[in-house]
Design a protein around this motif. Structure first.
Motif: not given
Lengths: 277, 298
Positions: A188-196
């Motif tokens: 969940l932390h690693l996908i931060g940019p894409m999630l944003a």
């Protein structure tokens, strides 16, 4: 950096100034006319208001159910985004890390299929399905938004996650984490940019969406969202355009505020998402 | 391969993975896939959307559409709309991307302003332009003595489509511009430098360096814009509801009207299915185009 010839630079500057005018003039017109009464506005469409008269604003807030509509829009957008932000990464992670298994591969292509199906195809049957399931309400709309966000979300996330190095997750597993913990603590932390990126795109969609509310929420005025309100407002105030502009501006205002504060991130996020796709 | 192979997977892990997929699969299946089949099913009936009972009539709706003037008119209008929209959006966003990319001062601020239109809701901006067309444009038209602009462009069948396309483009330009700008960043600057050393003009630099690198971006933008144009609804609906004289009767609006205003629910479903087939064909074209060369095959 390229050095442009003088002629090209002039051309470019003209283009940009024209573009800026084209964008700012309509907005300027809307904003200044919200501060005028109808009589004042008919004297001078372009004129700067005599004073920053808030009458229109008070009238809008007090006379109509404005807060109900704002509340509906907010609730729908916020809850839907939260659900989208949980469900999309979860299913994408499961697919991305298990792509060698048939079940997950099939699900991937099954969900991606939705990218090729235009909304008009499901628009009519959905109205009947939602009526049958008694979901003609903001909550029903939320469920629908989550369902419809999946094709794009899964497409974007699966590709992104597959690009993430495995070592971090492997290390976590060696340390004894199970899949759920790996997902929540690390992925969940690693996908931060894409999630944003996904959050920005979908939030804009949910907040500004007109079609689904028109199809599902139009009959009950209490369920209206802001876009529905603006559309229905048009007939009521077709001559009182200063009031109309006030309504439109108040609906634009939240988005503009969020944009003013977060534009760097919003633009960066959308660019990143665009490049990936 | 990004899928870990050697891993003793506990049952808990297997279950977690499956549970991660369940909500998504269920939601998607019920509200998307099932809906598609329900719609196709309706297209083979004569249901008006309200009656308690209906019958199956085979391909009658499709046969009707084949000869239906209004349907063909809508298709034409939609195709024209999409082509106009794409031409306008692609040119403007490319020009904007090139322009924005090359300025040195106030770059971030200008970029930010240019992106504002895409933040505002489609209906909002359509209604705003409705007023501008109604009140501002005639004033300009009178001043310039330019006949088409002396009344609101939305009132005349000859100009309405252009007026709606303009509003759509006003919003739609932002995203492709962003994508083009990202594409422009991918061009190696050494190529430009050596070209300038060789004395290439700006135009030549664009044609032989920039453009080939932009081709994949361009193709994708184009197809997305075409699909967006074909399925467009909000602007035309808010501005003209399909008029005057059906000159802006996009397929999306036709489907909506036939379903909910004209009591021709099953016919509308058939129209939607045909639209589906058209988009599917376009998507296949898109896939083929994007799997063909990008700059790597140069």
């Amino acid at each position: 950096m390229k050095k442009e010839g003088f002629g090209w630079r002039i051309l470019r500057d003209i283009v940009l100034v024209l573009g800026l005018l084209l964008i700012l003039v309509p907005l300027y017109i809307v904003i200044i006319n919200t501060f005028k009464s109808l009589e004042e506005a008919s004297q001078g469409f372009f004129a700067f208001p005599a004073s920053f008269n808030l009458t229109n604003y008070w009238e809008l807030i007090n006379k109509n159910n404005f807060w109900t509509y704002a509340k509906n829009s907010t609730m729908i957008s916020v809850v839907a985004i939260l659900l989208v932000a949980v469900i999309n990464p979860a299913v994408s992670y499961a697919i991305a890390r298990n792509f060698n298994r048939r079940y997950y591969k099939i699900i991937y292509f099954y969900i991606i299929l939705g990218l090729f199906i235009p909304f008009q195809v499901i628009m009519l049957p959905l109205t009947k399905i939602m009526t049958g399931m008694k979901m003609l309400s903001p909550s029903g709309l939320i469920v629908l938004y989550v369902a419809l966000s999946l094709s794009k979300g899964v497409f974007m996330f699966v590709n992104y996650i597959q690009g993430l190095p495995l070592e971090i997750e492997e290390a976590a597993r060696i340390d004894g984490c199970n899949t759920f913990q790996v997902f929540t603590k690390i992925v969940l932390h690693l996908i931060g940019p894409m999630l944003a990126t996904l959050v920005v795109m979908d939030a804009l969609w949910f907040w500004n969406d007109f079609m689904l509310p028109l199809l599902l929420l139009n009959k009950t005025q209490d369920y209206w969202t802001l876009p529905l309100f603006q559309y229905n407002f048009k007939t009521e105030y077709s001559f009182n355009y200063t009031m109309a502009f006030t309504a439109y501006f108040m609906c634009m205002f939240p988005v503009l505020i969020v944009y003013a504060f977060g534009q760097k991130h919003i633009i960066a996020g959308l660019t990143a998402g665009a490049v990936k796709s | 391969m990004t899928t870990p192979k050697s891993r003793r997977e506990s049952t808990a892990d297997k279950l977690t993975n499956v549970f991660f997929t369940l909500p998504a699969v269920i939601l998607y299946s019920v509200f998307f896939i099932y809906a598609v089949f329900v719609g196709i099913n309706y297209s083979f009936t004569n249901w008006d959307g309200i009656a308690k009972a209906y019958e199956y009539v085979g391909f009658k709706n499709y046969a009707n559409l084949f000869q239906n003037q209004f349907f063909w008119k809508s298709l034409t209008v939609t195709v024209n709309y999409a082509l106009l929209l794409v031409a306008l959006t692609m040119t403007v966003s490319l020009v904007l991307a090139l322009s924005l990319n090359s300025i040195r001062h106030l770059k971030t601020l200008t970029k930010s302003v240019f992106f504002v239109p895409s933040m505002i809701g489609g209906v909002t901006i359509a209604l705003i332009f409705d007023q501008i067309y109604y009140r501002l444009v005639p004033t300009i038209g009178q001043a310039l003595q330019f006949k088409p602009l002396m009344q609101s462009p939305l009132a005349s069948a000859a100009t309405a489509l252009f007026a709606v396309v303009f509003v759509n483009a006003w919003q739609a330009v932002a995203m492709p511009t962003l994508i083009f700008m990202a594409g422009l960043q991918s061009v190696p600057t050494e190529l430009y430098e050596s070209a300038m050393l060789d004395g290439a003009t700006t135009f030549r630099r664009f044609r032989y360096i920039t453009f080939p690198y932009l081709m994949p971006t361009f193709t994708i933008n184009m197809v997305l814009a075409i699909k967006g144009g074909i399925t467009s609804f909000d602007y035309a609906y808010a501005l003209t509801q399909g008029g005057p004289s059906r000159s802006t009767m996009l397929i999306g609006i036709l489907i909506y009207n036939d379903a909910f205003n004209n009591m021709k629910f099953s016919l509308a479903n058939a129209e939607a299915v045909i639209l589906f087939l058209i988009i599917a064909a376009l998507s296949l074209v898109q896939i083929k185009l994007s799997s063909k060369g990008s700059v790597n095959t140069l």
